[in-house]
Design a protein around this motif. Sequence first.
Motif, PDB file in Angstrom:
ATOM      1  N   VAL A   8      -8.071  -4.559  -9.881  1.00 28.19           N
ATOM      2  CA  VAL A   8      -7.419  -4.769  -8.587  1.00 28.19           C
ATOM      3  C   VAL A   8      -8.491  -4.516  -7.533  1.00 28.19           C
ATOM      4  CG1 VAL A   8      -5.632  -3.991  -6.991  1.00 28.19           C
ATOM      5  CG2 VAL A   8      -5.165  -4.056  -9.452  1.00 28.19           C
ATOM      6  N   VAL A  23       0.140  -0.968  -5.969  1.00 29.72           N
ATOM      7  CA  VAL A  23      -0.297  -1.323  -7.317  1.00 29.72           C
ATOM      8  C   VAL A  23       0.440  -0.379  -8.258  1.00 29.72           C
ATOM      9  CG1 VAL A  23      -2.260  -1.488  -8.891  1.00 29.72           C
ATOM     10  CG2 VAL A  23      -2.576  -1.960  -6.433  1.00 29.72           C
ATOM     11  N   ILE A  37      -9.971  -0.040 -10.126  1.00 33.62           N
ATOM     12  CA  ILE A  37      -9.578  -0.155  -8.717  1.00 33.62           C
ATOM     13  C   ILE A  37     -10.847  -0.218  -7.883  1.00 33.62           C
ATOM     14  CG2 ILE A  37      -8.413   0.987  -6.789  1.00 33.62           C
ATOM     15  CD1 ILE A  37      -6.509   0.018  -9.002  1.00 33.62           C
ATOM     16  N   ILE A  54      -1.222   3.542  -5.348  1.00 34.17           N
ATOM     17  CA  ILE A  54      -1.503   3.171  -6.732  1.00 34.17           C
ATOM     18  C   ILE A  54      -0.856   4.193  -7.642  1.00 34.17           C
ATOM     19  CG2 ILE A  54      -3.352   2.878  -8.435  1.00 34.17           C
ATOM     20  CD1 ILE A  54      -5.156   2.219  -5.917  1.00 34.17           C
ATOM     21  N   VAL A  67     -12.124   4.317 -10.247  1.00 34.47           N
ATOM     22  CA  VAL A  67     -11.810   4.129  -8.822  1.00 34.47           C
ATOM     23  C   VAL A  67     -13.126   4.033  -8.062  1.00 34.47           C
ATOM     24  CG1 VAL A  67     -10.753   5.149  -6.777  1.00 34.47           C
ATOM     25  CG2 VAL A  67      -9.661   5.441  -9.016  1.00 34.47           C
ATOM     26  N   ILE A  91      -3.382   7.788  -4.995  1.00 31.09           N
ATOM     27  CA  ILE A  91      -3.500   7.376  -6.393  1.00 31.09           C
ATOM     28  C   ILE A  91      -2.855   8.449  -7.262  1.00 31.09           C
ATOM     29  CG2 ILE A  91      -5.129   6.867  -8.249  1.00 31.09           C
ATOM     30  CD1 ILE A  91      -7.122   6.038  -5.988  1.00 31.09           C
TER      31      ILE A  91
END
Length: 154
Positions: A8, A23, A37, A54, A67, A91
């Motif tokens: 993503v 997400v 990510i 997320i 990430v 997240i």
Amino acid sequence: MKNGHGGVVLGSEISGGCKNVFVENCKMDSPELERAIRIKTNSNRGGTTDGVYIKNLEIGQVREAVVKINCAYDPSEGQGDFPPLVKNVFISGVNSQSASYAIYMTGIEGKNCIENISLTNCHFNGVKNDNKISQAKNVILRDVFINNKKVELN
């Protein structure tokens, strides 16, 4: 998601801004997938990314980082007059099995371009390198484990 630069990805052209991205419940796993990510921009492109949510990701293997936030993307473009801002990224519930980095964030020296990033209840295993976090403000880790060891920021 099996391969590419990111599972993503937001950016790199973000001059018009990006707001309230969700997400949820994704699975990613491949030695050909570089990041799970990824948020990328630079000071030539500018723009604000505000509100990224997320949760509940299952990541098998990624090559670089689970990430990654990069505000100095594509250094060949040089420095511009439009500092980007990535803020309010939340997240939670991310589990991964193999990556070079769990968290990799790069801001821009002297600019406040990464702020209010929160990771909660995440388990990153098979991580080869320490997190890289530079030029970021208010990064919070709660119940984050890397290679089964609880991690906190100093």
